[in-house]
Scaffold this active site. Structure first.
Site, PDB file in Angstrom:
ATOM      1  N   GLU A  80      16.590   5.023  -5.553  1.00 22.98           N
ATOM      2  CA  GLU A  80      15.489   4.496  -6.350  1.00 22.98           C
ATOM      3  C   GLU A  80      15.428   5.115  -7.745  1.00 22.98           C
ATOM      4  OE1 GLU A  80      14.127   1.940  -5.695  1.00 22.98           O
ATOM      5  OE2 GLU A  80      13.674   1.696  -3.564  1.00 22.98           O
ATOM      6  N   HIS A  98       7.428   8.374  -4.312  1.00 22.52           N
ATOM      7  CA  HIS A  98       7.613   7.050  -3.709  1.00 22.52           C
ATOM      8  C   HIS A  98       7.701   7.228  -2.209  1.00 22.52           C
ATOM      9  CE1 HIS A  98       8.986   3.171  -2.540  1.00 22.52           C
ATOM     10  NE2 HIS A  98      10.235   3.541  -2.310  1.00 22.52           N
ATOM     11  N   HIS A 100       6.999   5.302   1.941  1.00 30.93           N
ATOM     12  CA  HIS A 100       6.776   4.137   2.785  1.00 30.93           C
ATOM     13  C   HIS A 100       5.696   4.498   3.808  1.00 30.93           C
ATOM     14  CE1 HIS A 100      11.167   2.594   2.005  1.00 30.93           C
ATOM     15  NE2 HIS A 100      10.465   2.742   0.899  1.00 30.93           N
ATOM     16  N   TYR A 119     -14.335   5.839  -4.072  1.00 29.60           N
ATOM     17  CA  TYR A 119     -14.087   6.414  -5.393  1.00 29.60           C
ATOM     18  C   TYR A 119     -12.724   7.091  -5.520  1.00 29.60           C
ATOM     19  CZ  TYR A 119     -15.504  10.903  -3.297  1.00 29.60           C
ATOM     20  OH  TYR A 119     -15.596  12.023  -2.511  1.00 29.60           O
ATOM     21  N   HIS A 162       7.470  -3.337   0.730  1.00 32.14           N
ATOM     22  CA  HIS A 162       8.282  -2.143   0.483  1.00 32.14           C
ATOM     23  C   HIS A 162       7.502  -0.856   0.719  1.00 32.14           C
ATOM     24  CE1 HIS A 162      11.490  -0.209  -2.370  1.00 32.14           C
ATOM     25  NE2 HIS A 162      11.015   0.675  -1.504  1.00 32.14           N
ATOM     26  N   TYR A 215     -13.340  16.393 -13.394  1.00 32.36           N
ATOM     27  CA  TYR A 215     -13.305  17.079 -12.102  1.00 32.36           C
ATOM     28  C   TYR A 215     -12.474  18.346 -12.171  1.00 32.36           C
ATOM     29  CZ  TYR A 215     -12.363  17.891  -7.144  1.00 32.36           C
ATOM     30  OH  TYR A 215     -12.253  18.471  -5.911  1.00 32.36           O
TER      31      TYR A 215
END
Length: 224
Positions: A80, A98, A100, A119, A162, A215
């Site tokens: 990827e 990335h 799955h 949120y 994907h 935050y």
């Protein structure tokens, strides 16, 4: 010599960050299907292709240029890589995760975005859109992900049929964004199985976005 040493230190930090973050990716994604990268300037470190997570050490992490040329490492980079590099060339992120993961991937199979039902979606800058399907490892997938995130103004998107891709300031931030999306996707899909999830209003979500911007602990200076 000074610049060379600086490059070596920078590349070493990137490789260490990837190796350190890999266990968290492994906990989110089945098999060897996830990947993780980090960028510093024109250098990108990324998980090697097909290597078991437990075997990834800093020395096994490839380092590439933004153009995809090998800089350090004997192992092939993740399949990827085109998507990671495409995102770095287009979006202001310092790391990409990335995965799955099952709940985000369920949305991917449904072709359904993650609306602002909580949120925590603000961690990625807004409701999580769905990029159209393209084969994995292709430039077309990279273009689809970049276009989708740019249009939505987010640092994450669901890849149709994907999985999930999420960016952040650094490796930990990218992983935390992925975790926030995955956990919210789980709550959303569970809620849909029981009834109709209630989305935050635009004003409520804008308020959550503003809170996210402030935050955490305030920045300290040397006098603090």
């Amino acid at each position: 010599m000074t610049d060379s040493k600086s490059d070596e230190a920078r590349e070493g930090e990137l490789r260490t960050a990837i190796a350190t973050g890999v266990p968290e990716i492994a906990a989110m994604t089945p098999g060897r299907t996830g990947n993780l990268s980090a960028r510093s300037g024109d250098r990108v470190a990324i998980t090697p292709s097909g290597v078991p997570y437990e075997e990834i050490q800093p020395g096994s992490v490839p380092v590439l240029s933004l153009d995809g040329e090998s800089v350090i490492g004997d192992l092939a980079p993740s399949s990827e890589t085109p998507m990671h590099l495409g995102i770095y060339r287009s979006l202001d992120v310092g790391a990409i995760a990335h995965v799955h993961s099952p709940w985000a991937t369920t949305l991917a199979v449904l072709g359904e975005e993650l609306p602002p039902v909580h949120y925590m979606v603000a961690a990625a800058g807004g409701p999580i859109p769905v990029a159209p399907y393209e084969p994995f490892g292709t430039v077309e997938l990279a273009e689809a992900a970049v276009s989708t995130m740019e249009s939505a103004g987010t640092t994450a998107c669901i890849l149709a049929n994907h999985g999930l891709v999420a960016g952040g300031e650094d490796v930990q931030d990218a992983i935390e964004t992925a975790v926030a999306v995955e956990s919210t996707a789980q709550v959303y899909l569970q809620a849909k199985a029981v009834g109709d999830p209630v989305e935050l209003t635009p004003a409520q979500f804008e308020g959550a976005m503003a809170q996210f911007d402030s935050y955490g602990q305030p920045e300290r200076n040397d006098a603090d």
